[in-house]
Design an enzyme around this catalytic site. Structure first.
Site, short mmCIF file in Angstrom:
data_model
loop_
_atom_site.label_atom_id
_atom_site.label_comp_id
_atom_site.label_asym_id
_atom_site.label_seq_id
_atom_site.Cartn_x
_atom_site.Cartn_y
_atom_site.Cartn_z
N ASN A 159 0.81 -1.23 0.00
CA ASN A 159 0.00 0.00 0.00
C ASN A 159 0.84 1.28 0.00
OD1 ASN A 159 0.74 -0.72 2.68
ND2 ASN A 159 -0.89 0.56 3.51
N GLN A 237 -2.90 -10.05 9.28
CA GLN A 237 -2.82 -10.91 10.45
C GLN A 237 -2.55 -12.38 10.12
OE1 GLN A 237 -6.35 -11.32 12.79
NE2 GLN A 237 -5.28 -12.40 14.42
N GLU A 257 3.40 -5.24 12.45
CA GLU A 257 2.44 -4.14 12.34
C GLU A 257 1.34 -4.62 11.40
OE1 GLU A 257 0.13 -1.57 11.26
OE2 GLU A 257 1.72 -0.75 10.00
N CYS A 291 -3.42 1.35 6.53
CA CYS A 291 -3.85 0.63 7.73
C CYS A 291 -4.47 1.57 8.77
CB CYS A 291 -2.69 -0.14 8.34
SG CYS A 291 -1.26 0.89 8.74
N GLU A 472 7.25 0.96 16.57
CA GLU A 472 8.31 1.54 15.74
C GLU A 472 8.38 3.03 16.04
OE1 GLU A 472 8.11 -1.20 11.74
OE2 GLU A 472 6.40 0.10 12.11
#
Length: 491
Positions: A159, A237, A257, A291, A472
């Protein structure tokens, strides 16, 4: 999969970058231009053999690179940032074509942020300090040192291709690690272009290796390799579950993430002049393929009809167009399969009796003839939908958002927290006390109030629950990409 000579037009041919050299692959994958649906690029279909070569190169480069001072590594990162910045237009054009995003977004967000990632970690690496404790009564001095972990495996998504690859790569090499990166096979072009700049920036051979291909082949080979002690992954996931299984026998360090089902909570005292346009952007930016995008909008009942009217009007104003159109707000979705997946959620919503107020199946999408087979869809607003619906529970990752009313603060917090994800949330209210209360109670790694996507790179980024493991940011990335050691000296 097809041969490198597929089609009559010359295709862009990518090669793996291992030990400072571009190397061809025995087989290739087709990569599609999302705005036309045509194959335009061939991506190496790598596997174990290429990962073995990359591990060998990264292992050999590690002693020299890790022994350099932070200042020396910082200078290399700064030079790489300069070179990326000088190539901004070329990289933005490539990112837009490869991913489907608007050229405007690639120019103003993706590539500038990639440059900033290197500049930021080139600076932050110079400012980390270690701890020291004295125990005079025992004649001892304790102190800590941090050392690079070794070879870092970096797996980045489609993305925000260069943006998220550099967000991992910059702190990894700044800390003295060598890396093997696997970009998404759907969006590999800008990573390959960056490889051309590494030698000029002063990155020694083997410090950065980029191996292209599919997750089940090359990704699994990287994750399960015993000499890669650390994996940083951004993606879905189910893939994270597989990474965890493959990493477990080796006790690898993991940073994961993952997805989000991010709520926006709009209270009756929200400033709708700011809230409506920002929430349109937070719902549909990058085709909803971020996200952090908003996909559940909870609006207090007293302003629900007013908000909905304004929100649908503003959504209809968002222009879906070819990525190179400077007036386009949204481009094409990443792939035909993903477009079909996103559309399937709208069908499910209809079957459940929900209302589609605008977008898919309601309004007409106008595209030039050449782009009719591209993966475009209109931004879509769903109402009259239950919290139990899959559209309210599952990550759609497209230009679709659901708008529902709520009564009280306690109720909306409980509903916002009722999904398995916990990445980001937005709260809109003029009441400072309420903003603090609600932000504290939301199960989200990030909460924006009266704004969206304003990032401070020093601070932790990451999610709760099924949205991931680890954080992060300046301190968090440094700690992840290093091992801490306590040393005690008796004098």
């Amino acid at each position: 999969m097809s041969s490198p000579t597929a089609g009559t037009r010359a295709l862009l041919m990518l090669e793996n970058f291992i030990d400072g050299k571009f190397l061809p692959c025995s087989s290739y994958l087709d990569s599609y231009d999302p705005s036309t649906g045509e194959v335009y690029c061939q991506v190496p279909n790598s596997g174990k053999e290429e990962i073995e070569a990359a591990v060998e190169a990264a292992r050999a480069a590690f002693p020299g690179w890790s022994s350099r001072s932070p200042q020396e590594r910082s200078q290399v990162l700064q030079r790489l940032a300069d070179l990326l910045e000088q190539s901004l237009e070329e990289l933005a054009q490539a990112e837009s074509r490869d991913q489907g995003k608007t050229l405007t977004l690639a120019r103003t967000m993706d590539i500038p942020r990639s440059v900033q990632n290197f500049r930021f970690f080139a600076s932050s690496i110079l400012h980390h300090t270690s701890e020291c404790t004295q125990m005079d009564h025992l004649g001892c001095l304790h102190y800590t040192v941090r050392t690079p972990v070794g070879i870092a495996g970096l797996i980045s998504p489609w993305n925000l291709p260069l943006y998220l690859l550099t967000w991992k790569m910059a702190p990894a090499i700044a800390a003295g690690n060598t890396v093997i990166a696997k970009p998404s096979e759907l969006t590999s072009v800008t990573a390959w272009m960056m490889c051309k700049l590494l030698e000029k920036a002063g990155v020694p051979p083997g410090v950065v290796n980029i191996v292209f291909g599919m997750g089940p082949r090359v990704g699994e080979a990287l994750v399960s390799h015993p000499e890669v002690p650390l994996i940083s992954f951004t993606g879905s996931q189910p893939t994270a579950e597989r990474i965890t299984q493959l990493s477990a026998p080796h006790c690898k360090k993991l940073s994961l993430e993952l997805g989000g089902k991010n709520p926006a909570i709009i209270f009756e005292d929200a400033n709708l002049e700011e809230c409506v346009p920002t929430t349109v952007r937070s719902s549909f930016a990058n085709q909803g393929e971020i996200c952090l995008c908003t996909s559940r909008i909870f609006v207090q009942k007293s302003i629900y009809s007013e908000f909905l009217k304004r929100f649908v009007e503003a959504t209809r104003m968002w222009k879906v167009g070819i990525p190179s159109d400077p007036s386009a707000d949204m481009g094409a979705l990443i792939s035909k399969a993903h477009l079909e997946k996103v559309r399937s959620y709208i069908k499910k919503a209809r079957m459940e009796g929900a209302q589609i107020l605008c977008g898919e199946g309601v309004d007409k999408l106008n595209l030039p003839p050449r782009n009719q087979a591209g993966y475009f869809m209109l931004p879509t607003v769903i109402t009259d939908i239950k919290d139990e619906s899959c559209c309210m529970k599952e990550e759609i990752f497209g230009p679709v958002t659901c708008v529902v009313p709520f009564d009280s603060e306690e109720e909306v917090i409980q509903r916002a927290n009722s999904v398995k994800y916990g990445l980001a949330a937005t709260v809109w209210s003029g009441n400072v006390g309420r903003v603090h209360r609600v932000a504290k109670k939301l199960q989200s790694g990030l909460v924006w109030t009266n704004c969206w996507l304003i990032r401070e790179l020093n601070l932790p980024f990451g999610g709760m629950k099924s949205s991931g493991v680890g954080r992060e940011g300046a301190k968090d990335s440094y700690e992840f990409f290093t091992e801490i050691k306590t040393i005690t000296i008796k004098h």
